[in-house]
Design an enzyme around this catalytic site. Structure first.
Site, short mmCIF file in Angstrom:
data_model
loop_
_atom_site.label_atom_id
_atom_site.label_comp_id
_atom_site.label_asym_id
_atom_site.label_seq_id
_atom_site.Cartn_x
_atom_site.Cartn_y
_atom_site.Cartn_z
CG HIS A 175 45.82 11.22 -34.57
ND1 HIS A 175 45.73 12.40 -33.84
CD2 HIS A 175 45.56 11.57 -35.85
CE1 HIS A 175 45.45 13.40 -34.65
NE2 HIS A 175 45.32 12.91 -35.88
CG ASN B 214 43.52 7.48 -45.57
OD1 ASN B 214 42.31 7.51 -45.34
ND2 ASN B 214 44.37 8.26 -44.94
CD GLU C 285 48.72 8.47 -39.38
OE1 GLU C 285 49.06 9.51 -39.95
OE2 GLU C 285 47.66 8.34 -38.76
NE ARG D 297 38.86 17.92 -36.03
CZ ARG D 297 39.77 17.02 -36.42
NH1 ARG D 297 40.85 16.81 -35.69
NH2 ARG D 297 39.57 16.31 -37.50
NE ARG E 215 42.97 7.11 -41.15
CZ ARG E 215 42.56 8.36 -41.17
NH1 ARG E 215 42.34 8.96 -42.32
NH2 ARG E 215 42.34 9.00 -40.05
#
Ligand code: ADP
Length: 395
Positions: free
Chosen positions: A179, A7, A383, A240, A90
């Site tokens: 996601h 990743n 993940e 955010r 990823r």
């Protein structure tokens, strides 16, 4: 076979080496400050953590140092690189080009490059990771697993924005969602747990971490999700803002006398529960502050729970019902108080909370009572394992 999961960020690289037969992690680690100075933290399972501050001028050097660490006689876990059977990367954005994971070829690299505009901070870094691995392991098959792919099944009515159609045709402005690897992994497990076939299930996945999103999954497919063209949309997150009236962007630029870029930066990095509370983006700090009487921390927590509950309600409407809901990621797996607050809104669905089960953290468990009409589970996401599984399935 061992699958190397990578990743790659702009200045970092996270990795895991996973034995795909046992699905056990053999080693994992992180390269930080690539291009600045460089720091490798390597955790070989069953051995001591190894930290090195060797210079990492670029990602190829970082990958090379990781491969050295994996094969080292002291802190290594494999004898040589021939024990790595495949690499899973990823990749953040696959645009409309990728609705599933793919084996990486030159054409795939070109197609990922064509999506760079949609994720200018992430995709170029992911591509650098791919080319660094290709250079060092030219004969090992590699697979790209996209954050956006799972959501490509959304219908037009869910992914289109109320904008002139030409902006979609010419500039690909639409909802993509993110996601996806986590939503796919957790929804599959949830559907298994409730004993439904893919073809007749309605579930909602709440991935609540630093970045948070909710997905409606009907018959095993994503039909709507809360993040949008970028991950800024939807829920209120750590830093955010989530959805706001877009007119606020110009208004703030004028009032603060800053560029639109700067306002977007504020919405991404200085907003969310951190901006509201003025305390922290970490929910543990928010709960402590709230208990100590900090009103803004309390408001931030209430706003977060309210927005999650609103999305759950809208996805129940979108699917005309729901069989089960799952919580996952840092907050979803560990924050028992937040789960309680959210579930407090869901009585109308016939959900009641099993208070004792809800006190458990970080483990797979049903947290609704046995007689609840809609079942609620906590399902830890993974993940990296999902990427390793996808990679193995494709090579
Ligand atoms: P990321 O999106 O960076 O992968 P994570 O999924 O790791 O984020 O989630 C990080 C968040 O999880 C932290 O901000 C923290 O608020 C929350 N969290 C982790 N453990 C706990 C806990 N025990 N109690 C409350 N919140 C927690």
């Amino acid at each position: 076979m061992n699958v190397f999961v990578v990743n790659c960020g702009s200045s970092s690289l996270k990795y895991q080496l996973i034995n795909s037969d046992t699905e056990e992690v053999i080693a994992k680690g992180l390269c930080e400050r690539i291009g600045i100075d460089g720091r490798l933290t390597h955790n070989p399972v069953g051995k001591e953590t190894y930290v090195s501050e060797t210079a990492m001028p670029d990602h190829k050097t970082a990958v090379s140092l990781v491969l050295d660490a994996l094969t080292d006689s002291e802190h290594g876990v494999i004898n040589d690189l021939s024990e790595i059977g495949a690499v899973g990367h990823r990749v953040v954005h696959g645009g409309e080009k990728f609705a599933s994971s793919v084996v990486i070829t030159d054409a795939v690299i070109k197609a990922i490059e064509e999506c760079n505009d949609l994720a200018p901070l992430h995709n170029p870094a992911n591509l650098i990771g791919i080319s660094a691995c290709k250079a060092l392991m030219p004969d090992v098959p590699m697979v790209a697993v996209f954050d956006t792919a799972f959501h490509q099944s959304m219908p037009e009515k869910a992914y289109m924005y109320g904008l002139p159609y030409g902006y979609y045709e010419n500039y690909k402005v639409r909802k993509y969602g993110f996601h996806g690897t986590s939503h796919s992994f957790v929804s599959k497990r949830l559907i298994e747990l409730i004993g439904k076939e893919n073809s007749e299930s309605k579930v909602i996945i709440c991935h609540l971490g630093n970045g948070s999103s909710i997905t409606a999954v009907k018959d095993g497919k994503s039909v709507d999700t809360s993040m949008g063209f970028t991950p800024l949309d939807g829920l209120i997150m750590g830093t955010r803002s989530g959805s706001i009236d877009p007119a606020v962007v110009q208004y703030l630029a004028d009032k603060l006398n800053v560029s639109l870029d700067e306002v977007i930066n504020i919405l991404n990095k200085k907003s969310g529960v951190e901006g509201i509370s003025g305390v922290s983006s970490d929910f543990r700090d928010l709960h402590s502050a709230s208990e100590a009487g900090n009103k803004r921390a309390t408001i931030a927590l209430e706003m977060f729970a309210y927005r999650v509950a609103q999305y759950i309600g809208s996805y129940v409407a979108a699917m005309n019902g729901v069989d089960a809901i799952a919580f996952t990621a840092g907050i979803g797996e560990n924050n028992t108080a937040m789960r309680r607050m959210i579930i407090g809104y869901l009585e109308y669905l016939g959900i009641s909370l099993d208070k004792e089960a809800n006190e458990k953290r970080g483990e797979e468990i049903m947290i609704s009572t046995k007689d609840s009409k809609v079942k609620v589970y906590v399902i830890p996401t993974n993940e990296e394992l999902a990427i390793a599984r996808e990679t193995l399935a494709l090579i």
